[in-house]
Design a protein around this motif. Structure first.
Motif, mmCIF file in Angstrom:
data_model
loop_
_atom_site.group_PDB
_atom_site.id
_atom_site.type_symbol
_atom_site.label_atom_id
_atom_site.label_comp_id
_atom_site.label_asym_id
_atom_site.label_seq_id
_atom_site.Cartn_x
_atom_site.Cartn_y
_atom_site.Cartn_z
ATOM 1 N N ALA A 108 -3.444 -2.210 -7.243
ATOM 2 C CA ALA A 108 -3.670 -1.272 -6.141
ATOM 3 C C ALA A 108 -4.437 -0.073 -6.675
ATOM 4 O O ALA A 108 -4.418 0.221 -7.883
ATOM 5 C CB ALA A 108 -2.342 -0.840 -5.539
ATOM 6 N N ARG B 296 0.841 -1.206 0.000
ATOM 7 C CA ARG B 296 0.000 0.000 0.000
ATOM 8 C C ARG B 296 0.872 1.250 0.000
ATOM 9 O O ARG B 296 0.594 2.230 -0.694
ATOM 10 C CB ARG B 296 -0.930 -0.001 1.219
ATOM 11 C CG ARG B 296 -1.962 -1.136 1.153
ATOM 12 C CD ARG B 296 -3.019 -1.037 2.228
ATOM 13 N NE ARG B 296 -2.474 -1.109 3.568
ATOM 14 C CZ ARG B 296 -2.711 -0.209 4.514
ATOM 15 N NH1 ARG B 296 -3.480 0.826 4.252
ATOM 16 N NH2 ARG B 296 -2.191 -0.361 5.719
ATOM 17 N N TYR C 143 0.169 -7.611 -8.700
ATOM 18 C CA TYR C 143 -0.789 -7.091 -7.722
ATOM 19 C C TYR C 143 -1.443 -5.832 -8.274
ATOM 20 O O TYR C 143 -0.818 -5.095 -9.039
ATOM 21 C CB TYR C 143 -0.078 -6.767 -6.408
ATOM 22 C CG TYR C 143 0.443 -8.000 -5.711
ATOM 23 C CD1 TYR C 143 -0.359 -8.733 -4.850
ATOM 24 C CD2 TYR C 143 1.740 -8.458 -5.949
ATOM 25 C CE1 TYR C 143 0.105 -9.887 -4.234
ATOM 26 C CE2 TYR C 143 2.220 -9.610 -5.341
ATOM 27 C CZ TYR C 143 1.402 -10.319 -4.480
ATOM 28 O OH TYR C 143 1.866 -11.464 -3.877
ATOM 29 N N LEU D 160 -5.457 -2.442 -1.767
ATOM 30 C CA LEU D 160 -4.566 -3.409 -2.417
ATOM 31 C C LEU D 160 -5.317 -4.718 -2.593
ATOM 32 O O LEU D 160 -5.929 -5.212 -1.646
ATOM 33 C CB LEU D 160 -3.316 -3.617 -1.536
ATOM 34 C CG LEU D 160 -2.312 -4.654 -2.002
ATOM 35 C CD1 LEU D 160 -1.640 -4.232 -3.299
ATOM 36 C CD2 LEU D 160 -1.241 -4.875 -0.927
#
Ligand SMILES: N[C@H](CCC[C@H](N)C(=O)O)C(=O)O
Length: 239
Positions: free
Chosen positions: A105, A78, A103, A115
């Motif tokens: 976010a 984050r 990932y 996230l």
């Protein structure tokens, strides 16, 4: 050599971050040990390097404060997303690579970064771990980082606040069952939708104030073992 750094905290889990897209940091292990020292350095639980990626907006490279490679870190993810946004490396919605995984976010506002973590595949429930002639019941979830979840009520522990995390947590962290070691989360059920968690972190070798991937692992174990409501209430959580 002058290197610019950024310090950020995700729920008390703190990180020193560097923009290393030019590759000028060549010895991150030594750098992590030095800058993370709370007395002789800046002080943090780990360092994060932003590096170039071919498949995403950037690559997050994370090292624990002892210099060991950390893989993925939820709170750090984050923080680095926010930094990448601030530096103009990524837009509000971004994707990044960490430990060969992708990932997503999203910057929600000045205080909030969302996230998305993939559903952890590696889960092992109801482990019995022998320690000092006693058996501990625990559950293992790999949520990007390896996590052991130890429910206090399953182990006859009355008060989570009284656990000597740096002693008991450390013993479980080095349990021979886990070849690469594990992070350890002690969890108490507070209410139908609330747990209390305390984490011993591998690589920090002590208790940290928060742990993102540890929280996810703890919630997964709680839903599985305690028949928690699989609620989305967290989305509306306000401080
Ligand atoms: N604090 C991190 C996890 C760190 C895991 C790391 N200590 C390791 O597995 O070596 C988090 O917020 O997800």
């Amino acid at each position: 050599m002058r290197i610019e750094f950024f310090k950020m905290t995700g729920a008390g889990n703190d990180f020193i971050m560097f923009d290393n897209r030019d590759g000028k940091i060549k010895n991150p292990v030594e750098l992590a040990r030095w800058v993370c020292d709370r007395h002789f350095g800046v002080g943090a639980d780990g360092i994060i390097l932003i590096e170039k990626s071919e498949t995403a907006d950037f690559k997050m490279v994370y090292y624990n404060s002892d210099g060991s490679f950390g893989g993925m870190c939820g709170n750090g993810g984050r923080c680095v997303a926010k930094l990448a946004y601030m530096l103009g490396i990524a837009k509000e919605k971004m994707k990044f690579e960490a430990n060969k995984k992708l990932y997503f976010a999203e910057i929600i506002d000045d205080e909030k970064v969302k996230l998305y973590l993939p559903n952890p595949r590696k889960r092992e429930f109801n482990l019995k771990l022998k320690l000092d002639k006693k058996f501990f019941k625990a559950h293992f979830v790999d949520s990007g980082a390896p996590h052991l979840v130890v429910f206090t009520d399953e182990n006859g522990i009355k008060n989570i606040e009284k656990i000597n995390i740096n002693n008991l947590g450390k013993k479980l962290r080095f349990h021979p069952r886990f070849k690469h070691g594990t992070n350890v989360n002690f969890v108490s059920i507070i209410a139908e939708d609330t747990i209390r968690m305390r984490t011993y972190e591998r690589g920090v070798e002590g208790e940290t104030l928060a742990c993102g991937t540890g929280s996810v692992a703890s919630v997964i174990a709680s839903v599985e073992k305690k028949k928690y409501k699989n609620s989305r209430q967290g989305e509306n959580f306000k401080r």
